[in-house]
Design a protein around this motif. Structure first.
Motif, PDB file in Angstrom:
ATOM      1  N   GLU A 132       0.834   3.605   2.063  1.00 38.19           N
ATOM      2  CA  GLU A 132       1.250   3.842   3.446  1.00 38.19           C
ATOM      3  C   GLU A 132       2.436   2.964   3.819  1.00 38.19           C
ATOM      4  N   ALA A 133       2.392   1.694   3.406  1.00 39.49           N
ATOM      5  CA  ALA A 133       3.505   0.797   3.701  1.00 39.49           C
ATOM      6  C   ALA A 133       4.775   1.251   2.995  1.00 39.49           C
ATOM      7  N   SER A 144      -1.314   0.746  17.315  1.00 36.33           N
ATOM      8  CA  SER A 144      -0.743   1.475  16.197  1.00 36.33           C
ATOM      9  C   SER A 144      -1.061   2.963  16.282  1.00 36.33           C
ATOM     10  N   THR A 204       0.847  -1.180   0.000  1.00 35.72           N
ATOM     11  CA  THR A 204       0.000   0.000   0.000  1.00 35.72           C
ATOM     12  C   THR A 204       0.896   1.248   0.000  1.00 35.72           C
ATOM     13  N   ASP A 237      -0.060  -2.957  10.192  1.00 42.00           N
ATOM     14  CA  ASP A 237      -1.408  -2.503   9.820  1.00 42.00           C
ATOM     15  C   ASP A 237      -1.454  -2.083   8.355  1.00 42.00           C
ATOM     16  N   ALA A 238      -0.432  -1.362   7.898  1.00 40.79           N
ATOM     17  CA  ALA A 238      -0.411  -0.880   6.510  1.00 40.79           C
ATOM     18  C   ALA A 238      -0.321  -2.044   5.528  1.00 40.79           C
ATOM     19  N   SER A 260       1.574   5.834  16.357  1.00 45.24           N
ATOM     20  CA  SER A 260       1.508   7.013  15.491  1.00 45.24           C
ATOM     21  C   SER A 260       1.654   8.290  16.307  1.00 45.24           C
TER      22      SER A 260
END
Length: 248
Positions: free
Chosen positions: A100-101, A142, A98, A131-132, A146
């Motif tokens: 985000e990852a 998470s 993703t 999660d990503a 963050s």
């Protein structure tokens, strides 16, 4: 829960000679550049900037490449992942990356290049990454990670408990409970420790004035920093700087 973890991370490249391996811990293989061919327990795929891999503990795997490549290899002990996440990763060892990852992987790759991958940074980064990769909405651990990352990157901000709680999406009292359960400290104590750690790094590694580094680290003024440093270390900022320079 962000318990003390035993993460280990390295940057590696692979060549044309097969490197067959098996071990009693799991791994995430996170490409940074180029591509490599990987086989995990008889299932093969090409890894590049769009595909990452999860190697379950005990799985035979090997990887080869005939082009230049770099990947982050994250070692995970059994206690480092909750059972649900581990099962989901094992069910699909090859994952589409993703955005985000990809951003998280680039961030950690840059940190590794600069020698700034500290244990606490991995503790913040790994829950976000998992999660990503799984495409999940951030869970409480998470979301806490963050928050801690945001605090670390902007220590000059006025981080009140109410602002922290809003960032995580819980009440102030619940945030206190989460911090105590996960980190053994109150939100304010964690922030104070983080600020002092930055001050000590800046005193040792830069020529910034004490007033400037006090501002950058979230202290009201130089006097406030001096009081905090003396209470924590028994030294003023100037004395701490002189002492660390003498040791060097």
């Amino acid at each position: 829960m962000l318990t003390a973890a035993t993460y280990s991370i390295a940057m590696r490249s692979y060549g044309t000679q097969s490197t067959v391996d098996t071990h009693n811990y799991s791994q995430l293989v996170l490409p940074l550049a180029g591509e490599l061919s990987m086989d995990i327990a008889g299932r093969g795929a090409i890894l590049d900037r769009t595909v990452a891999a999860y190697v379950e503990a005990g799985s035979r795997h090997d990887q080869v490449s005939d082009v230049a490549n770099r990947a982050l290899i994250l070692d995970l002990q059994p206690r480092d992942l909750d059972a649900r996440a581990a099962d989901r990763l094992a069910s699909r060892p090859y994952m589409s990356m993703t955005p985000e990852a990809t951003n998280l992987i680039d961030y950690m790759g840059a940190s590794l290049n600069k020698g700034r991958v500290l244990p606490h940074k991995l503790q913040l980064w790994v829950p976000l990454l998992v999660d990503a990769l799984l495409g999940d909405e951030p869970q409480t651990p998470s979301r806490l990670a963050s928050l801690l990352t945001a605090m670390e990157s902007d220590l000059s901000k006025n981080w009140t408990v109410d602002i922290m709680a809003e960032r995580v999406g819980v009440s102030a009292s619940r945030l206190h409970a989460i911090f105590q359960e996960s980190l053994g400290k109150s939100p304010r104590a964690w922030l104070m420790d983080l600020r002092l750690q930055q001050v000590c790094r800046l005193l040792t590694n830069t020529e910034l004035s004490i007033a400037e580094l006090a501002y950058r680290s979230g202290y009201a003024d130089q006097s406030a920093l001096t009081r905090a440093m003396r209470k924590a270390t028994g030294l003023t900022p100037a004395a701490y700087r002189r002492q660390t320079r003498v040791r060097d």
